[in-house]
Design a protein around this motif. Structure first.
Motif, mmCIF file in Angstrom:
data_model
loop_
_atom_site.group_PDB
_atom_site.id
_atom_site.type_symbol
_atom_site.label_atom_id
_atom_site.label_comp_id
_atom_site.label_asym_id
_atom_site.label_seq_id
_atom_site.Cartn_x
_atom_site.Cartn_y
_atom_site.Cartn_z
ATOM 1 N N MET A 1 -16.702 -33.794 79.032
ATOM 2 C CA MET A 1 -15.949 -34.127 80.157
ATOM 3 C C MET A 1 -14.858 -32.887 80.158
ATOM 4 S SD MET A 1 -15.793 -38.096 80.581
ATOM 5 C CE MET A 1 -16.347 -38.632 78.944
ATOM 6 N N ASN A 2 -14.310 -32.767 81.496
ATOM 7 C CA ASN A 2 -13.571 -31.866 81.274
ATOM 8 C C ASN A 2 -11.977 -32.588 82.024
ATOM 9 O OD1 ASN A 2 -12.003 -29.459 81.596
ATOM 10 N ND2 ASN A 2 -13.116 -28.675 83.675
ATOM 11 N N MET A 3 -11.669 -33.251 81.298
ATOM 12 C CA MET A 3 -10.158 -34.075 81.610
ATOM 13 C C MET A 3 -9.327 -33.387 80.451
ATOM 14 S SD MET A 3 -11.265 -37.993 82.827
ATOM 15 C CE MET A 3 -12.404 -38.459 81.512
ATOM 16 N N GLU A 4 -8.388 -32.744 81.126
ATOM 17 C CA GLU A 4 -7.164 -31.997 80.051
ATOM 18 C C GLU A 4 -6.146 -32.894 80.340
ATOM 19 O OE1 GLU A 4 -7.670 -28.963 78.958
ATOM 20 O OE2 GLU A 4 -9.967 -28.926 79.484
ATOM 21 N N ASN A 5 -5.747 -32.848 79.027
ATOM 22 C CA ASN A 5 -4.337 -33.417 78.500
ATOM 23 C C ASN A 5 -3.263 -32.416 79.026
ATOM 24 O OD1 ASN A 5 -1.896 -34.327 77.465
ATOM 25 N ND2 ASN A 5 -2.883 -35.452 75.715
ATOM 26 N N ASP A 6 -2.345 -32.605 79.697
ATOM 27 C CA ASP A 6 -1.108 -31.784 80.056
ATOM 28 C C ASP A 6 0.110 -31.574 78.936
ATOM 29 O OD1 ASP A 6 0.370 -33.871 80.055
ATOM 30 O OD2 ASP A 6 0.861 -33.706 82.316
ATOM 31 N N GLY A 7 -0.215 -32.096 77.836
ATOM 32 C CA GLY A 7 0.697 -32.075 76.715
ATOM 33 C C GLY A 7 1.804 -33.033 76.607
ATOM 34 N N SER A 8 1.847 -33.899 77.528
ATOM 35 C CA SER A 8 2.914 -34.647 77.746
ATOM 36 C C SER A 8 2.978 -35.839 76.976
ATOM 37 C CB SER A 8 3.657 -34.784 79.064
ATOM 38 O OG SER A 8 2.438 -35.661 79.781
ATOM 39 N N VAL A 9 1.719 -36.146 76.420
ATOM 40 C CA VAL A 9 1.485 -37.700 75.682
ATOM 41 C C VAL A 9 0.574 -37.173 74.551
ATOM 42 C CG1 VAL A 9 1.787 -39.087 77.722
ATOM 43 C CG2 VAL A 9 -0.628 -38.230 77.215
ATOM 44 N N ASN A 10 0.376 -37.897 73.496
ATOM 45 C CA ASN A 10 -0.700 -37.613 72.526
ATOM 46 C C ASN A 10 -2.011 -37.541 72.932
ATOM 47 O OD1 ASN A 10 1.451 -37.414 70.540
ATOM 48 N ND2 ASN A 10 1.502 -39.334 69.874
ATOM 49 N N GLU A 11 -2.798 -36.602 72.660
ATOM 50 C CA GLU A 11 -4.222 -36.578 73.014
ATOM 51 C C GLU A 11 -4.826 -37.717 72.601
ATOM 52 O OE1 GLU A 11 -7.863 -33.486 73.582
ATOM 53 O OE2 GLU A 11 -6.041 -33.036 72.518
ATOM 54 N N ASN A 12 -5.731 -38.533 73.440
ATOM 55 C CA ASN A 12 -6.695 -39.719 73.095
ATOM 56 C C ASN A 12 -5.653 -40.856 72.819
ATOM 57 O OD1 ASN A 12 -9.044 -38.385 73.793
ATOM 58 N ND2 ASN A 12 -9.206 -37.677 71.576
ATOM 59 N N SER A 13 -4.607 -40.764 73.143
ATOM 60 C CA SER A 13 -3.586 -42.068 72.979
ATOM 61 C C SER A 13 -3.977 -42.872 74.036
ATOM 62 C CB SER A 13 -2.187 -41.775 73.006
ATOM 63 O OG SER A 13 -1.909 -41.015 74.168
ATOM 64 N N VAL A 14 -3.762 -44.043 74.096
ATOM 65 C CA VAL A 14 -3.893 -45.199 75.290
ATOM 66 C C VAL A 14 -3.360 -44.605 76.397
ATOM 67 C CG1 VAL A 14 -3.642 -47.502 76.022
ATOM 68 C CG2 VAL A 14 -4.048 -46.997 73.948
ATOM 69 N N GLU A 15 -2.172 -44.155 76.290
ATOM 70 C CA GLU A 15 -1.480 -43.346 77.670
ATOM 71 C C GLU A 15 -2.271 -42.360 78.162
ATOM 72 O OE1 GLU A 15 3.028 -41.995 78.958
ATOM 73 O OE2 GLU A 15 2.522 -42.334 76.977
ATOM 74 N N ASP A 16 -2.638 -41.527 77.232
ATOM 75 C CA ASP A 16 -3.468 -40.503 77.730
ATOM 76 C C ASP A 16 -4.695 -40.804 78.390
ATOM 77 O OD1 ASP A 16 -4.556 -37.578 77.713
ATOM 78 O OD2 ASP A 16 -5.739 -37.999 76.048
ATOM 79 N N ILE A 17 -5.493 -41.800 78.047
ATOM 80 C CA ILE A 17 -6.781 -42.324 78.384
ATOM 81 C C ILE A 17 -6.242 -42.901 79.897
ATOM 82 C CG2 ILE A 17 -8.360 -44.126 78.334
ATOM 83 C CD1 ILE A 17 -8.369 -43.769 75.194
ATOM 84 N N VAL A 18 -5.408 -43.392 79.771
ATOM 85 C CA VAL A 18 -4.865 -44.288 81.149
ATOM 86 C C VAL A 18 -4.545 -43.267 82.242
ATOM 87 C CG1 VAL A 18 -3.534 -45.611 82.427
ATOM 88 C CG2 VAL A 18 -4.233 -46.484 80.277
ATOM 89 N N LEU A 19 -3.978 -42.211 81.901
ATOM 90 C CA LEU A 19 -3.630 -40.965 82.848
ATOM 91 C C LEU A 19 -4.784 -40.245 83.252
ATOM 92 C CD1 LEU A 19 -0.265 -39.719 81.248
ATOM 93 C CD2 LEU A 19 -0.371 -40.765 83.369
ATOM 94 N N ARG A 20 -5.768 -40.087 82.321
ATOM 95 C CA ARG A 20 -6.799 -39.221 82.732
ATOM 96 C C ARG A 20 -7.932 -39.991 83.603
ATOM 97 N NH1 ARG A 20 -9.804 -37.534 77.977
ATOM 98 N NH2 ARG A 20 -8.740 -39.061 76.705
ATOM 99 N N TYR A 21 -8.106 -41.278 83.322
ATOM 100 C CA TYR A 21 -9.083 -41.860 83.844
ATOM 101 C C TYR A 21 -8.886 -42.699 85.143
ATOM 102 C CZ TYR A 21 -12.551 -41.569 80.190
ATOM 103 O OH TYR A 21 -13.299 -41.027 79.216
#
Length: 157
Positions: A1-21
């Motif tokens: 999957m090509n969902m990128e984390n912009d670096g503002s939250v920890n990768e694969n944290s709950v917050e990151d998952i919510v922001l990506r999905y």
């Protein structure tokens, strides 16, 4: 999957998952009522022309095709969905529904894998999309993903 984390939250944290999905699920949630209402209906008809001796092919409900197109236009679709099936030893719709039912926010990639299987396999095997509606897997997987992301979006705000 090509969902990128912009670096503002920890990768694969709950917050990151919510922001990506969340933005991706917003494309599929409008179809939940239709998927639920058509769980026991035939959403594909077989068409053949006996005069031309043509091979029968499925003709799909337009809403189902819209759902499939929306899903294809998300980053949720992963061609490596087979890994999810081997990891969980999924062999049937019953197994898929058990995985969906037990999933937590950290399992959301597995849910995307189940969705991917139906969307990608249906592109080459005519009955898969209708089967996913009929057995309730497509409804349940999108609903579960939406519930998890919604629940954790409230928790992380």
């Amino acid at each position: 999957m090509n969902m990128e984390n912009d670096g503002s939250v920890n990768e694969n944290s709950v917050e990151d998952i919510v922001l990506r999905y969340r933005p991706e699920l917003d494309k599929l949630v409008p179809y939940l009522n239709w998927l639920k209402d058509n769980a026991s209906n035939e959403v594909a008809q077989s068409y053949s022309n006996s005069e031309l001796k043509s091979m029968p092919f499925p003709v799909y409900d337009s809403t189902l095709l819209s759902f499939v197109k929306a899903a294809q236009n998300t980053t949720l679709i992963d061609r490596n969905y087979v890994y999810v099936y081997s990891k969980h030893r999924i062999n049937s719709a019953k197994d898929e529904l058990m995985i969906i039912n037990d999933a937590q926010i950290t399992d959301i990639d597995d849910l995307a894998g189940i969705l991917s299987k139906y969307i990608l396999t249906g592109m080459t095997k005519g009955t898969v999309w209708a089967e996913g509606v009929r057995n309730g897997v497509l409804y349940n997987v999108v609903k579960k993903m939406d519930e998890l992301v919604t629940f954790w979006a409230v928790k992380t705000c």
